[in-house]
Write a protein that holds these residues in place. Structure first.
Motif, PDB file in Angstrom:
ATOM      1  N   PRO A  47       0.904  -1.335   0.189  1.00 34.40           N
ATOM      2  CA  PRO A  47      -0.044  -0.111   0.016  1.00 34.40           C
ATOM      3  C   PRO A  47       0.918   1.215   0.056  1.00 34.40           C
ATOM      4  O   PRO A  47       1.879   1.342   0.575  1.00 34.40           O
ATOM      5  CB  PRO A  47      -0.830  -0.303   1.273  1.00 34.40           C
ATOM      6  CG  PRO A  47      -0.156  -1.082   2.111  1.00 34.40           C
ATOM      7  CD  PRO A  47       0.668  -2.067   1.186  1.00 34.40           C
ATOM      8  N   ARG A  50       1.277   3.507   4.211  1.00 34.75           N
ATOM      9  CA  ARG A  50       1.638   2.026   5.085  1.00 34.75           C
ATOM     10  C   ARG A  50       1.185   2.357   6.394  1.00 34.75           C
ATOM     11  O   ARG A  50       0.413   1.754   7.441  1.00 34.75           O
ATOM     12  CB  ARG A  50       3.024   1.665   5.216  1.00 34.75           C
ATOM     13  CG  ARG A  50       3.523   1.271   3.920  1.00 34.75           C
ATOM     14  CD  ARG A  50       4.995   0.443   4.251  1.00 34.75           C
ATOM     15  NE  ARG A  50       5.577   0.050   3.324  1.00 34.75           N
ATOM     16  CZ  ARG A  50       6.679  -0.858   3.095  1.00 34.75           C
ATOM     17  NH1 ARG A  50       7.391  -0.960   4.081  1.00 34.75           N
ATOM     18  NH2 ARG A  50       6.896  -1.398   1.922  1.00 34.75           N
ATOM     19  N   SER A  53      -2.760   1.820   6.422  1.00 32.54           N
ATOM     20  CA  SER A  53      -2.838   0.446   6.192  1.00 32.54           C
ATOM     21  C   SER A  53      -2.802  -0.426   7.476  1.00 32.54           C
ATOM     22  O   SER A  53      -3.666  -1.106   7.955  1.00 32.54           O
ATOM     23  CB  SER A  53      -1.739  -0.150   4.973  1.00 32.54           C
ATOM     24  OG  SER A  53      -1.979  -1.495   5.044  1.00 32.54           O
ATOM     25  N   GLU A  57      -5.573  -2.293   9.723  1.00 32.12           N
ATOM     26  CA  GLU A  57      -5.536  -3.913   9.977  1.00 32.12           C
ATOM     27  C   GLU A  57      -5.590  -3.996  11.530  1.00 32.12           C
ATOM     28  O   GLU A  57      -6.319  -4.773  12.149  1.00 32.12           O
ATOM     29  CB  GLU A  57      -4.092  -4.347   9.627  1.00 32.12           C
ATOM     30  CG  GLU A  57      -3.931  -4.600   8.254  1.00 32.12           C
ATOM     31  CD  GLU A  57      -2.446  -5.109   7.766  1.00 32.12           C
ATOM     32  OE1 GLU A  57      -1.693  -5.374   8.598  1.00 32.12           O
ATOM     33  OE2 GLU A  57      -2.231  -4.819   6.591  1.00 32.12           O
TER      34      GLU A  57
END
Length: 195
Positions: A47, A50, A53, A57
């Motif tokens: 991605p 980061r 991302s 998560e």
């Protein structure tokens, strides 16, 4: 011999030629090109942002943990861990939670034994009796767990006709846990055996 007759052969035989049915309507759009389909599916492997991302998560993992924790407290089958799912596991949990298990108190007996062994002098006769008492409690736990395993197997066979692998062991291990600390939380009171 076995093939189709030619059109001229059919006419010569005096039979009129069959007209094909109305043409079938198409699918309404041309088949997309492979290049266009691959371009539509293409995503970056790594991605670009980061940090964002990782945050997404972490948030998803936290929500999954919270959902599992709620399921362990309420007994919701959909979000339970895999090892706790299924009708037979639920039935086994209810059988174990409905009875008094000697194994629940094994850890307390072991802790008491350790504390008393520090207090009582090593060479005294009382130390011998304390050790005997601990082994008696340990033998009672083994006997009670063996008896429970037989009862679980008998009840599962009567209700489901066959016993899933690992279910009896699952019940025996649950019986060794202190009732308030069991997960999933007990859904029945003592004496409330499942039918």
């Amino acid at each position: 011999m076995f093939g189709r007759k030619n059109g001229s052969a059919a006419e010569s035989a005096g039979q009129p030629e069959e007209q094909p049915a109305a043409p079938l309507a198409g699918k309404g759009a041309p088949t997309p090109r492979r290049k266009d389909q691959e371009a539509a599916r293409r995503r970056p492997i790594v991605p670009t942002d980061r940090k964002a991302s990782k945050a997404v998560e972490r948030q998803a993992a936290a929500e999954e943990r919270a959902r599992t924790r709620r399921a362990l407290e309420t007994g919701d089958e959909r979000y339970l861990p895999y090892k706790d799912r299924g009708e037979q596991k639920r039935f086994t949990r209810d059988v174990v939670d409905a009875r008094f298990n000697v194994g629940e108190y094994l850890m307390f007996a072991a802790l008491a034994f350790v504390v008393i062994s520090f207090v009582v002098p090593q060479a005294s006769e009382a130390q011998f009796y304390i050790l005997i008492a601990f082994w008696v409690v340990f033998a009672l736990v083994i006997f009670d767990t063996f008896w429970l395993s037989r009862q679980i197997k008998k009840r599962l066979t009567a209700k489901f006709r066959e016993v899933e692998r690992g279910t009896v062991w699952y019940g025996a291990m649950r019986a060794l846990q202190f009732r308030p600390l069991r997960l999933p939380k007990p859904q029945v009171t003592r004496g409330q055996y499942p039918s």
